[in-house]
Scaffold this motif. Sequence first.
Motif, PDB file in Angstrom:
ATOM      1  N   GLN A   1       0.136  -0.129  -0.477  1.00 36.33           N
ATOM      2  CA  GLN A   1      -1.239  -0.499  -0.149  1.00 36.33           C
ATOM      3  C   GLN A   1      -1.385  -1.997   0.081  1.00 36.33           C
ATOM      4  O   GLN A   1      -2.174  -2.424   0.927  1.00 36.33           O
ATOM      5  CB  GLN A   1      -2.168  -0.038  -1.270  1.00 36.33           C
ATOM      6  N   TYR A   2      -0.631  -2.820  -0.663  1.00 31.64           N
ATOM      7  CA  TYR A   2      -0.723  -4.272  -0.433  1.00 31.64           C
ATOM      8  C   TYR A   2      -0.372  -4.615   1.005  1.00 31.64           C
ATOM      9  O   TYR A   2      -1.087  -5.369   1.673  1.00 31.64           O
ATOM     10  CB  TYR A   2       0.185  -5.060  -1.378  1.00 31.64           C
ATOM     11  N   PHE A   3       0.741  -4.068   1.497  1.00 31.58           N
ATOM     12  CA  PHE A   3       1.175  -4.430   2.843  1.00 31.58           C
ATOM     13  C   PHE A   3       0.248  -3.857   3.916  1.00 31.58           C
ATOM     14  O   PHE A   3       0.054  -4.470   4.967  1.00 31.58           O
ATOM     15  CB  PHE A   3       2.638  -4.006   3.057  1.00 31.58           C
ATOM     16  N   ILE A   4      -0.352  -2.708   3.634  1.00 30.20           N
ATOM     17  CA  ILE A   4      -1.353  -2.187   4.563  1.00 30.20           C
ATOM     18  C   ILE A   4      -2.571  -3.098   4.600  1.00 30.20           C
ATOM     19  O   ILE A   4      -3.053  -3.491   5.668  1.00 30.20           O
ATOM     20  CB  ILE A   4      -1.765  -0.757   4.162  1.00 30.20           C
ATOM     21  N   LEU A   5      -3.065  -3.460   3.446  1.00 27.56           N
ATOM     22  CA  LEU A   5      -4.318  -4.208   3.428  1.00 27.56           C
ATOM     23  C   LEU A   5      -4.140  -5.666   3.851  1.00 27.56           C
ATOM     24  O   LEU A   5      -5.060  -6.254   4.423  1.00 27.56           O
ATOM     25  CB  LEU A   5      -4.995  -4.088   2.060  1.00 27.56           C
ATOM     26  N   ILE A   6      -2.982  -6.283   3.614  1.00 33.44           N
ATOM     27  CA  ILE A   6      -2.819  -7.675   4.051  1.00 33.44           C
ATOM     28  C   ILE A   6      -2.711  -7.743   5.568  1.00 33.44           C
ATOM     29  O   ILE A   6      -3.267  -8.656   6.198  1.00 33.44           O
ATOM     30  CB  ILE A   6      -1.602  -8.346   3.363  1.00 33.44           C
TER      31      ILE A   6
ATOM     32  N   ILE B   1      -3.184   9.234   7.861  1.00 34.30           N
ATOM     33  CA  ILE B   1      -1.771   8.882   7.659  1.00 34.30           C
ATOM     34  C   ILE B   1      -1.591   8.155   6.327  1.00 34.30           C
ATOM     35  O   ILE B   1      -0.673   8.462   5.554  1.00 34.30           O
ATOM     36  CB  ILE B   1      -1.262   8.010   8.824  1.00 34.30           C
ATOM     37  N   SER B   2      -2.467   7.181   6.056  1.00 33.88           N
ATOM     38  CA  SER B   2      -2.323   6.402   4.819  1.00 33.88           C
ATOM     39  C   SER B   2      -2.564   7.266   3.586  1.00 33.88           C
ATOM     40  O   SER B   2      -1.829   7.162   2.593  1.00 33.88           O
ATOM     41  CB  SER B   2      -3.271   5.198   4.827  1.00 33.88           C
ATOM     42  N   LEU B   3      -3.560   8.133   3.632  1.00 33.81           N
ATOM     43  CA  LEU B   3      -3.831   8.985   2.482  1.00 33.81           C
ATOM     44  C   LEU B   3      -2.692   9.970   2.231  1.00 33.81           C
ATOM     45  O   LEU B   3      -2.323  10.230   1.078  1.00 33.81           O
ATOM     46  CB  LEU B   3      -5.145   9.738   2.674  1.00 33.81           C
ATOM     47  N   MET B   4      -2.111  10.516   3.291  1.00 33.72           N
ATOM     48  CA  MET B   4      -0.964  11.410   3.121  1.00 33.72           C
ATOM     49  C   MET B   4       0.217  10.658   2.516  1.00 33.72           C
ATOM     50  O   MET B   4       0.962  11.207   1.698  1.00 33.72           O
ATOM     51  CB  MET B   4      -0.574  12.022   4.468  1.00 33.72           C
ATOM     52  N   LEU B   5       0.387   9.398   2.914  1.00 38.23           N
ATOM     53  CA  LEU B   5       1.458   8.580   2.343  1.00 38.23           C
ATOM     54  C   LEU B   5       1.238   8.349   0.852  1.00 38.23           C
ATOM     55  O   LEU B   5       2.166   8.464   0.041  1.00 38.23           O
ATOM     56  CB  LEU B   5       1.543   7.248   3.087  1.00 38.23           C
ATOM     57  N   TYR B   6      -0.007   8.046   0.472  1.00 39.85           N
ATOM     58  CA  TYR B   6      -0.311   7.835  -0.942  1.00 39.85           C
ATOM     59  C   TYR B   6      -0.057   9.105  -1.756  1.00 39.85           C
ATOM     60  O   TYR B   6       0.494   9.057  -2.857  1.00 39.85           O
ATOM     61  CB  TYR B   6      -1.776   7.404  -1.134  1.00 39.85           C
ATOM     62  N   LEU B   7      -0.466  10.228  -1.202  1.00 37.93           N
ATOM     63  CA  LEU B   7      -0.271  11.501  -1.904  1.00 37.93           C
ATOM     64  C   LEU B   7       1.211  11.819  -2.059  1.00 37.93           C
ATOM     65  O   LEU B   7       1.659  12.319  -3.098  1.00 37.93           O
ATOM     66  CB  LEU B   7      -0.991  12.626  -1.166  1.00 37.93           C
TER      67      LEU B   7
ATOM     68  N   THR C   1      -9.058   0.967   7.217  1.00 42.84           N
ATOM     69  CA  THR C   1      -7.963   1.513   6.423  1.00 42.84           C
ATOM     70  C   THR C   1      -7.544   0.539   5.328  1.00 42.84           C
ATOM     71  O   THR C   1      -7.239   0.939   4.194  1.00 42.84           O
ATOM     72  CB  THR C   1      -6.759   1.826   7.331  1.00 42.84           C
ATOM     73  N   GLY C   2      -7.542  -0.759   5.660  1.00 41.30           N
ATOM     74  CA  GLY C   2      -7.220  -1.768   4.656  1.00 41.30           C
ATOM     75  C   GLY C   2      -8.248  -1.838   3.555  1.00 41.30           C
ATOM     76  O   GLY C   2      -7.904  -1.961   2.367  1.00 41.30           O
ATOM     77  N   GLY C   3      -9.522  -1.749   3.926  1.00 44.01           N
ATOM     78  CA  GLY C   3     -10.574  -1.750   2.914  1.00 44.01           C
ATOM     79  C   GLY C   3     -10.461  -0.564   1.984  1.00 44.01           C
ATOM     80  O   GLY C   3     -10.662  -0.677   0.768  1.00 44.01           O
ATOM     81  N   LEU C   4     -10.103   0.578   2.539  1.00 42.20           N
ATOM     82  CA  LEU C   4      -9.917   1.774   1.728  1.00 42.20           C
ATOM     83  C   LEU C   4      -8.713   1.610   0.797  1.00 42.20           C
ATOM     84  O   LEU C   4      -8.771   1.962  -0.386  1.00 42.20           O
ATOM     85  CB  LEU C   4      -9.714   2.985   2.642  1.00 42.20           C
ATOM     86  N   ALA C   5      -7.624   1.048   1.321  1.00 48.18           N
ATOM     87  CA  ALA C   5      -6.436   0.817   0.494  1.00 48.18           C
ATOM     88  C   ALA C   5      -6.750  -0.122  -0.657  1.00 48.18           C
ATOM     89  O   ALA C   5      -6.292   0.076  -1.794  1.00 48.18           O
ATOM     90  CB  ALA C   5      -5.305   0.239   1.352  1.00 48.18           C
TER      91      ALA C   5
ATOM     92  N   THR D   1     -12.208   7.815  15.821  1.00 43.74           N
ATOM     93  CA  THR D   1     -10.978   8.589  15.990  1.00 43.74           C
ATOM     94  C   THR D   1      -9.784   7.827  15.446  1.00 43.74           C
ATOM     95  O   THR D   1      -8.943   8.372  14.726  1.00 43.74           O
ATOM     96  CB  THR D   1     -10.747   8.908  17.478  1.00 43.74           C
ATOM     97  N   TRP D   2      -9.708   6.545  15.796  1.00 43.28           N
ATOM     98  CA  TRP D   2      -8.618   5.718  15.268  1.00 43.28           C
ATOM     99  C   TRP D   2      -8.680   5.656  13.740  1.00 43.28           C
ATOM    100  O   TRP D   2      -7.651   5.721  13.059  1.00 43.28           O
ATOM    101  CB  TRP D   2      -8.707   4.302  15.844  1.00 43.28           C
ATOM    102  N   THR D   3      -9.880   5.525  13.202  1.00 39.54           N
ATOM    103  CA  THR D   3     -10.026   5.457  11.744  1.00 39.54           C
ATOM    104  C   THR D   3      -9.548   6.741  11.099  1.00 39.54           C
ATOM    105  O   THR D   3      -8.845   6.724  10.077  1.00 39.54           O
ATOM    106  CB  THR D   3     -11.493   5.197  11.360  1.00 39.54           C
ATOM    107  N   LEU D   4      -9.917   7.871  11.687  1.00 38.65           N
ATOM    108  CA  LEU D   4      -9.491   9.152  11.145  1.00 38.65           C
ATOM    109  C   LEU D   4      -7.969   9.261  11.156  1.00 38.65           C
ATOM    110  O   LEU D   4      -7.356   9.727  10.176  1.00 38.65           O
ATOM    111  CB  LEU D   4     -10.108  10.292  11.958  1.00 38.65           C
ATOM    112  N   ILE D   5      -7.341   8.788  12.217  1.00 38.29           N
ATOM    113  CA  ILE D   5      -5.873   8.840  12.320  1.00 38.29           C
ATOM    114  C   ILE D   5      -5.237   7.950  11.260  1.00 38.29           C
ATOM    115  O   ILE D   5      -4.365   8.384  10.490  1.00 38.29           O
ATOM    116  CB  ILE D   5      -5.413   8.411  13.732  1.00 38.29           C
ATOM    117  N   PHE D   6      -5.676   6.682  11.199  1.00 42.69           N
ATOM    118  CA  PHE D   6      -5.077   5.741  10.250  1.00 42.69           C
ATOM    119  C   PHE D   6      -5.322   6.149   8.799  1.00 42.69           C
ATOM    120  O   PHE D   6      -4.424   6.073   7.958  1.00 42.69           O
ATOM    121  CB  PHE D   6      -5.636   4.335  10.492  1.00 42.69           C
ATOM    122  N   VAL D   7      -6.546   6.549   8.512  1.00 42.16           N
ATOM    123  CA  VAL D   7      -6.885   6.927   7.136  1.00 42.16           C
ATOM    124  C   VAL D   7      -6.108   8.179   6.727  1.00 42.16           C
ATOM    125  O   VAL D   7      -5.592   8.263   5.595  1.00 42.16           O
ATOM    126  CB  VAL D   7      -8.401   7.142   6.996  1.00 42.16           C
TER     127      VAL D   7
END
Length: 570
Positions: A188-193, A20-26, A385-389, A12-18
């Motif tokens: 993405q850098y700041f998310i993944l670091i 949010i991050s994907l919407m931000l990228y889009l 989420t970081g690995g995906l970023a 559930t947490w992964t779905l939320i974070f992913v």
Amino acid sequence: MTFFFFPSSTETWTLIFVTISLMLYLYIGWRSRVQDSQGFFVADRGVPAIANGAATAADFMSAVSFISLAGAVSILGYDGSYYVGAATGGYILLGLLLAPYLRKFGKYTLPDFIGDRYHSNIARIIAVIGVLIISITFVVGQMRGVGIVFSRFLQVPIETGVIIGMIIVAFFAILGGMKGITWTQVVQYFILIVAYLAPVIAICNILTNIPIPQLAFTFSDIIEKLNQVQVDLGFPEYTAAFTQRSMLDVLFITISGMVGLASLPHVIVRFYTVPNVTAARYSVAWALLFIAIFSTTIPALAATARYNLIDNLHNKTVEEVQQLDWARKWQNTGLLEFTDKNNDGYLQLTPDTETNEIILDPDIISLSTPEVAKLSPWLIALVATGGLAAALSTASGLLLVISSAIAHDVYYCLINPKASESQRLIVGRIMIILAIAFAGYFGINPPGFVIEIATLGVGVAAGTFFPAIILGVFDKRTNREGAVSGMIVGLVFTTIYIIGIRFYGMPTWFFGISDQGIGAVGMLLNFVVTLVISSLTTPPPLEIQEMVEELRIPLAATLPLSDIGGKQLD
């Protein structure tokens, strides 16, 4: 009364974070959409140095680095450290020897530099071939990483995960080109670091009471404990040096990694996006700082991951392991396997493949570490989420390089020099679609695990491009005949050797050097052939020699040489 929903499951947490991050990228991709070729290929040359440094670091922290590099070090111990050293050293070479001069030249792509510096369409075409081999190889690894993240943390098949990643990357790469990709990579850098550091800090604090990973690795007794555990299981000590490769092979792998990474087209193109040479130099400095934060954390993550995995799996009953939620879910991905070969009810991790009952794919180690350490679900989801970023950031840059190699270097420079802006953009976007489809197929059917796939691209870059760039900048006597001959020899030798070993079981016949180190041999052959042929043939035209002299002069560093160079064709 409970007013807020607080998820308790990792998925559930992964779905939320992913989400949010994907919407931000889009959103960034949509806001950064471009209508001209300069914006599409080099982000209007308006990226600030610090932002370009972060985007460059995001390119470095690809799926190869985020997902697989610590896994390789964890499995190989000291023998994996040269991957980290070579990768980091490559950026130092890039900053000192390549980036400022390539930016001053003022072109769009690496084949642009090679084609104009050697005033040769043949040189440009060879460079395009090399760029396509390298970029496709790398983007396959990124899509594989995307599939792994989705497969484990959203419980979908790897194939479905790859397809989702393809759609997301294609969206902001097609709309925004390099401009959209750059600003997405900054985020993405700041998310993944953060995603990389947070679990390592927590685990080091649990195991050593030292929350700073670099200090925990250096001053705690965790390495001493791990060495003893390794010996007890029949493995070499974790810190034992060169137990799996010869010293010569290690040397060539390190050299190949350094010069290959410094010559990667998707990294070099980042330095075409800054306003001037000074900004290129500063962006290298920022990139090295951002990369150092990551690179110096890898040894601590690798060691603690190895220690926790052994502690959780070795000599445990099959029933105990199957009750571990993380083990069961990773087993469902096919990247973790348990087989009680001797039917004693217990699982043993041994160096002997015939008796080893626990098979770990190196690509799961970084992603599984917070689960194995029993960290909070939200922290586990943050790592996913970081690995995906990491995978998406590098994949997008690679797609742009593939697109520009065809749309700019082939279509515009060779086929239709009168092409309009809209025609060039259409061709570029079509090439992104074709490239992402190709990468998706091999992401689903990969020829190896992520870091193995990447080393193929690094080897080809070392054998093909490094000599052509270095001699193109620092030796005005190097001519097109020499450069073309050298690149052909380096490209063909390196590619055939790697494919022969990787796909056809050919022995390492060249002094025992592996496919991961053969790029250094290709580089040396390239240098020798280029210099010899150049010395035996006619010098470059006077205007080319003057251009090379001007290229190295620091005066007027902000002025590109985009209007100086060879238009003389073969």
